[in-house]
Enzyme design. Sequence first.
Site, PDB file in Angstrom:
ATOM      1  CB  CYS A 185      -4.697   7.397  -2.719  1.00 51.40           C
ATOM      2  SG  CYS A 185      -6.377   7.416  -2.115  1.00 51.40           S
ATOM      3  CG  HIS A 235      -8.170   7.564   3.973  1.00 56.97           C
ATOM      4  ND1 HIS A 235      -7.374   6.690   3.245  1.00 56.97           N
ATOM      5  CD2 HIS A 235      -7.706   7.507   5.251  1.00 56.97           C
ATOM      6  CE1 HIS A 235      -6.487   6.128   4.053  1.00 56.97           C
ATOM      7  NE2 HIS A 235      -6.659   6.594   5.275  1.00 56.97           N
ATOM      8  CG  ASP A 278      -2.232  -0.727   0.991  1.00 56.82           C
ATOM      9  OD1 ASP A 278      -2.617  -0.900  -0.184  1.00 56.82           O
ATOM     10  OD2 ASP A 278      -2.866  -1.141   1.985  1.00 56.82           O
ATOM     11  NE  ARG A 319      -8.361   2.598   7.259  1.00 56.62           N
ATOM     12  CZ  ARG A 319      -7.688   2.341   6.140  1.00 56.62           C
ATOM     13  NH1 ARG A 319      -6.606   3.021   5.847  1.00 56.62           N
ATOM     14  NH2 ARG A 319      -8.099   1.392   5.314  1.00 56.62           N
TER      15      ARG A 319
HETATM   16  N1  ARG Z   1      -5.233   0.252   0.753  1.00 57.73           N
HETATM   17  C1  ARG Z   1      -4.982   1.550   1.315  1.00 57.73           C
HETATM   18  C2  ARG Z   1      -5.562   1.624   2.705  1.00 57.73           C
HETATM   19  O1  ARG Z   1      -6.653   1.141   2.887  1.00 57.73           O
HETATM   20  C3  ARG Z   1      -5.539   2.611   0.461  1.00 57.73           C
HETATM   21  C4  ARG Z   1      -5.180   3.998   0.916  1.00 57.73           C
HETATM   22  C5  ARG Z   1      -5.780   5.054   0.066  1.00 57.73           C
HETATM   23  N2  ARG Z   1      -5.232   6.300   0.355  1.00 57.73           N
HETATM   24  C6  ARG Z   1      -5.907   7.451   0.510  1.00 57.73           C
HETATM   25  N3  ARG Z   1      -5.231   8.544   0.626  1.00 57.73           N
HETATM   26  N4  ARG Z   1      -7.216   7.462   0.571  1.00 57.73           N
HETATM   27  O2  ARG Z   1      -4.970   2.149   3.632  1.00 57.73           O
END
Ligand code: ARG
Length: 278
Positions: free
Chosen positions: A267, A173, A73, A144
């Site tokens: 992202c 996010h 990631d 998150r």
């Molecule tokens: N697979 C990553 C996660 O779930 C994707 C992150 C995406 N990044 C973002 N800036 N939205 O953490």
Amino acid sequence: MHEHRRDRLPRTRHYLMCRPTHFEVTYSINPWMDPAVPVDNALAVAQWERLYALYQELGHKVDLIDPLPGHPDMVYAANGATVVDGRVLGARFRNPQRAAEGPAHLEWFRTRGYARVHDPVHVNEGEGDFLVTESRLLAGKGFRSTPESHAEAREFFGRPVVGLDLVDPRYYHLDTALAVLDRDEVMYYPEAFSPGSRAVLRRLFPDALLVSGVDAAVFGLNAVSDGRHVVLPEAAEGLARQLRERGFEPIGVDLSELLKGGGSVKCCTLEIRDSTLD
Ligand code: ARG
């Protein structure tokens, strides 16, 4: 329809990206990730290379951070830090699979001479949840980043922080549900937010561009704007039209492989704001 017929002036930006050398989907930490669905790594790299070249064609400076093996990631560089006025707030990831990315980014900034670097106490996933407007820091939570990290960011940057609650797991996010287009101009998908947060957004940004569920679902809001050019997933066609009506120049890109990890244009892009914005 709004009449925004003024000239949109791009500002040259400085970005940090991470090549998806080790990108794959082997675990699931958001609803987009399904380890049973195959990922074409070579295609992911080719799609990413196109985005990397595009930023440079637009005149931006792009630095790269080395991808860590075993960290699929890490291509989502936006999560690695938040940089405003040359001050670097490190990231602390919620999921153990990504934990090492935080220190790797801190190290990158430290070795390049950034002196004002803060190793965070509270969980925050960088520009995934912190978005910078001219006058504020917009801060997402719910999936998150923690509320405590919002206060930590406020104290470190000395900017007003507006906390926003995300309620739909597909938009885990803030940068999947809202994007900064220019200074204090934003676009967002209202349904991704709690009723109170929607009211806050209406109050702060009465002229915001409101995005449909259809365009949000193809990650249209995971976009990067330099004030004129808005780089976004090409599938967000309705949104591209809305942007054109406002005088922006939308540029669609195909990041289909990276969408399998739950990310797209924004992202993959960490903005380094070396100097003061206002
Ligand atoms: N697979 C990553 C996660 O779930 C994707 C992150 C995406 N990044 C973002 N800036 N939205 O953490």
